[in-house]
Design an enzyme around this catalytic site. Sequence first.
Site, short mmCIF file in Angstrom:
data_model
loop_
_atom_site.label_atom_id
_atom_site.label_comp_id
_atom_site.label_asym_id
_atom_site.label_seq_id
_atom_site.Cartn_x
_atom_site.Cartn_y
_atom_site.Cartn_z
N ARG A 1 17.46 65.25 -153.38
CA ARG A 1 17.68 63.85 -153.74
C ARG A 1 19.17 63.65 -154.01
NH1 ARG A 1 15.39 63.16 -158.77
NH2 ARG A 1 17.48 63.00 -159.63
N GLU B 1 25.75 63.25 -157.57
CA GLU B 1 25.43 64.64 -157.24
C GLU B 1 24.31 64.65 -156.22
OE1 GLU B 1 23.91 66.58 -160.72
OE2 GLU B 1 22.30 65.13 -161.01
N ASN C 1 20.77 66.79 -155.70
CA ASN C 1 19.84 67.71 -156.34
C ASN C 1 19.07 68.46 -155.27
OD1 ASN C 1 19.87 66.72 -159.37
ND2 ASN C 1 19.79 64.89 -158.09
N SER D 1 12.95 65.30 -159.01
CA SER D 1 11.72 64.76 -159.57
C SER D 1 11.56 63.26 -159.31
CB SER D 1 11.67 65.02 -161.07
OG SER D 1 12.78 64.44 -161.71
N LYS E 1 27.67 72.13 -158.76
CA LYS E 1 28.78 71.18 -158.94
C LYS E 1 30.06 71.70 -158.27
CE LYS E 1 26.30 68.53 -161.72
NZ LYS E 1 25.05 69.29 -161.72
N LYS F 1 32.19 68.15 -165.75
CA LYS F 1 30.85 68.61 -165.37
C LYS F 1 30.75 70.13 -165.42
CE LYS F 1 29.17 65.01 -162.28
NZ LYS F 1 28.56 64.83 -160.95
N GLU G 1 22.10 71.81 -164.34
CA GLU G 1 21.24 70.73 -163.87
C GLU G 1 20.32 70.30 -165.00
OE1 GLU G 1 21.91 69.56 -160.95
OE2 GLU G 1 23.30 71.17 -160.48
N GLY G 2 19.60 69.19 -164.76
CA GLY G 2 18.59 68.78 -165.73
C GLY G 2 18.97 67.59 -166.59
N ARG H 1 16.75 54.61 -161.32
CA ARG H 1 16.61 54.86 -162.76
C ARG H 1 17.66 54.05 -163.50
NH1 ARG H 1 17.44 61.10 -162.53
NH2 ARG H 1 18.80 60.32 -160.87
#
Length: 476
Positions: free
Chosen positions: A126, A145, A147, A152, A307, A366, A370-371, A452
């Site tokens: 994604r 970024e 992913n 998700s 990254k 950065k 992740e997360g 989002r």
Amino acid sequence: MAQGIPCELLMNATRINYLAEVAKDAALLQGVVMRSKEFPNSSEVVTYAPITLFPTPVPKALFFQAMAVQTHYNTLVDKISQDPDFLQEALASTIAVDDFTARLFKIHQKVLIEGRLQSIVLGLNRSDYMLDQKEDGHASLKQIEINTFAASFGGLSSRTPDVHRHILRVAGQLEESQRIIDNNPAVGLAKAVAKAWELYGSNRAVVMFLVEENQRNILDQRLIENELWKRNITVIRKRFEDVSESGKLDQDKKLFIDCQEVAVVYFRNGYMPQNYKSEQAWDARLMMECSLAVKCPDISTQLAGTKKVQQVLAKPGVLEHFFPDQPQVVAQVRATFAGLYTLDMGEEGDKTVAMALATPDRFVLKPQREGGGNNIYGQEICKVLGQVKNSAERMAYILMDKIQPVPTQNYLLRRDTPLKISNCLSELGFFGVYVKQGKDMVMNDCVGHLLRTKSSEHLDGGVAAGVAVLDNPLLF
């Protein structure tokens, strides 16, 4: 709200309270749900997933720009993952100072030494963007970024369009309700997994979701899982501990868990250091990587999503290396890059440090994590860089221009949270899938999107972190 919901509706408290209850019920009816915080491993108690009351206006041209470039990003990720020399060079400074990336890289090296057994590659990723607004009013699409690991909300975002269509109809906004486009990433993601399973060539073999202990967001995954069951593909869910205890490789390097042959390992866990709670977890990861099972992602694809690789891709000539004689593709991808800067030791890294310390509000620092919730902003950049500016530890980070979107006004619906209007920022993601067998790209598609939205008072954090909520683009 420009091109969106009338201000008089946004400010009508009685109407908003009623619509909020309608929205929560619509989310429950449509299956836009999560397990409760109190009981993350039980579906006895579920609640509506956090969601905006109204969809957010998104310029049609930028939406379709991101959709069009997604297949090129799929190709790029695949090319990076298949280029060990590039990964070695790109990540050399990072693995010298970041223990987690170094540990992943050691597994990558072991796989290379033993030889890649599986010629089938499955990628589900994604690419996330924000809309950068300049002082002259011009908006452009800039990538935050990509992913490559456990991207998700492909499941729940397949159900949210009908929630917002219903709300707009109830609110009397019939024309706006027709501007919410269909979206079904769950089907597209499952289709790619199913293709990899089919190419593996054993009807008895299963797809294994490698999952975490607490599974509050399991229903997002279930929507993809159910699409596989519809195709008569058996799905099992296992943790690292389960693989460690009951996993083994046979003489042909086929992976078996509880005597079931695994065709595809779909990692939904394993992207953060804390996911590996013991050496046995690391051993289990290595065993899976060295097996004949198709991994999604495999270890090299996980490294391709770091990254540091993102920053290196922005250097002159690097995209041309991966897309020789394809200047239009290079231009399409490069147009989405924000400014990215190295913190490696040397003159260039020193300039980056000085620039960040002088104007920290212009940038995001950065780490290789992740997360969500890991990035560093504002005066905190000065604090962190001030401590490491003269040491190799700074190489664990990259610096990126801070994207400057224009806030919109909306209501964020979240359980046990008072209803209030908020200035909001949104992040637009596109799901890409690809399946490759040997040198043949069997599938390469953009299969859906995710919007989002969060309050502008929060600098970082996603839906799972309790900061952002699910949303839909209202194209104009």
